[in-house]
Scaffold this active site. Structure first.
Site, PDB file in Angstrom:
ATOM      1  N   GLY A 111     -76.739 -69.420  17.961  1.00  0.00           N
ATOM      2  CA  GLY A 111     -78.120 -69.272  17.946  1.00  0.00           C
ATOM      3  C   GLY A 111     -78.856 -70.398  18.318  1.00  0.00           C
ATOM      4  N   GLY A 148     -73.042 -67.006  17.400  1.00  0.00           N
ATOM      5  CA  GLY A 148     -73.770 -65.983  17.533  1.00  0.00           C
ATOM      6  C   GLY A 148     -73.261 -65.750  19.123  1.00  0.00           C
ATOM      7  N   ASP A 197     -71.354 -67.063  10.280  1.00  0.00           N
ATOM      8  CA  ASP A 197     -71.869 -66.014  10.019  1.00  0.00           C
ATOM      9  C   ASP A 197     -71.717 -64.268  11.657  1.00  0.00           C
ATOM     10  OD1 ASP A 197     -73.877 -67.446  11.933  1.00  0.00           O
ATOM     11  OD2 ASP A 197     -75.335 -66.605  10.690  1.00  0.00           O
ATOM     12  N   GLU A 220     -69.608 -73.596  11.903  1.00  0.00           N
ATOM     13  CA  GLU A 220     -70.387 -73.908  11.203  1.00  0.00           C
ATOM     14  C   GLU A 220     -70.749 -74.632  10.235  1.00  0.00           C
ATOM     15  OE1 GLU A 220     -71.556 -69.976  13.791  1.00  0.00           O
ATOM     16  OE2 GLU A 220     -69.613 -71.282  12.460  1.00  0.00           O
TER      17      GLU A 220
END
Length: 370
Positions: A74, A122, A153, A145
């Site tokens: 992301g 992502g 995530d 992360e």
């Protein structure tokens, strides 16, 4: 090219019965923005109901042309700016990204991900749900992360927890980088192809006879190459050590082992957010017994707490995630000021509220996921 949402960073077309998507933000290594998430979602939803589209393939644009870079995650600079300014688009991004991840995992047609080059965060979210996950000798895959005060995530608690043995815990906590063979060994890829053959493989998809059930398998067999068995050499240690009941136990086991691998792994963990190491281990352990939809709903709860950690009276610039992004991508000093600063200072009372939903079930932003 077919324009689905006025986003030139996602190129979409249908050719030979295949919906072809190219992530087209090469200078940012195809890091996902909210317009990109929306464009990809619109294309996939339209193609899922189109009888003339039999499969979907996705790739990334490299700096020198197609392939060479898939997706670097992301847009964390956007996360940083939005968190500091209170931009509600930050909430929209995670809700819509996770819904997209679910759509890919449950897609009714073959979805073929060409994971050449960087595949991080992502990028894993738009590839791990694929029916055909292709890696190459240039693949560099990770969920790093914990290094920015976040957690793996985009469904990471679901797909990492389903890796063999304790590989999922190891990858989630350390953010270790896998090559193509390592990705196959970890159960995060299905086949390897030569990077040089990807353009031919991409073009050949449009020549498949989709009326023949065996055609896609023949395409895979034509372009795939063999991988080495046992590509994760430290598997016995990983399974023994990362089965520890908590982060402190894992750290103690690494310290006691004393091997070169253990020392390097311990050094890596000491660079990560101590708080998020504890949160992430709990995420993986919970995710192992959850459905995809429930796990994504849990992640949506968690990410709200990452940016607004009310139970620790922290939000915005003082949140672990904003501080981690600042150190890595904004100021680039690579010295995040983690709080707590040490693994042994983290208490269960700091960790458990990350798993409390801010929303009642009927109002959860991902309540519609099945």
């Amino acid at each position: 090219m077919t324009d689905f949402s006025q986003c030139d960073e996602v190129l979409a077309e249908v050719r030979g019965g295949v919906g072809l998507v190219t992530l087209n933000r090469p200078r940012a290594l195809n890091a996902l923005s909210l317009p990109m998430v929306r464009a990809l979602t619109a294309a996939l939803k339209r193609w899922s109901d189109d009888p003339l589209v039999h499969a979907v393939a996705i790739r990334g644009m490299g700096k020198e042309g197609p392939f060479g870079a898939f997706c670097a995650g992301g847009d964390i600079r956007f996360f940083h700016t939005a968190a500091l300014s209170g931009d509600p688009a930050l909430e929209d991004f995670f809700t819509e990204e996770y819904a997209l991840n679910h759509l890919i995992h449950t897609y009714p047609k073959p979805y073929i991900a060409f994971m050449d080059g960087i595949v991080i965060g992502g990028g894993m979210g738009v590839s791990q749900g694929a029916s055909h996950r292709i890696v190459t000798g240039r693949t560099k895959m990770a969920m790093p992360e914990t290094g920015i005060g976040l957690f793996p995530d985009v469904g990471g608690g679901y797909f990492l927890s389903r890796c063999p043995g304790r590989v999922g815990e190891w990858l989630a906590l350390t953010g270790e980088l896998l090559d193509g063979e390592g990705a196959v060994a970890a159960g995060l890829a299905d086949v390897m192809m030569e990077s040089a053959s990807l353009p031919s493989a991409w073009d050949a998809l449009s020549q498949i006879d989709w009326q023949s059930p065996a055609s896609l398998g023949k395409w895979v067999a034509t372009f795939s190459i063999a991988t080495s068995a046992g590509a994760i050499s430290a598997r016995p240690l990983i399974d023994a050590i990362f089965a520890g009941k908590d982060v402190s136990t894992i750290v103690q086991a690494l310290d006691s082992d004393g091997s070169e691998w253990a020392r390097a792994t311990l050094a890596t963990l000491h660079k990560r957010s101590p708080l998020m190491l504890h949160v992430v281990l709990e995420q993986i352990r919970r995710g192992r017994d959850m459905s995809l939809a429930d796990e994504l709903r849990m992640e949506r709860d968690m990410v709200r707490h990452c940016f607004t950690t009310r139970h620790l009276a922290r939000s915005g610039a003082s949140s672990e995630t904003v501080e981690g992004i600042r150190a890595l991508a904004v100021d680039k000093d690579h010295h995040p000021r983690w709080s707590p600063a040490a693994i042994e200072e983290v208490t269960p009372e700091m960790v458990e509220p990350f798993f409390d939903s801010p929303w009642p079930a009927a109002a959860h932003p991902l309540r519609h996921l099945a």
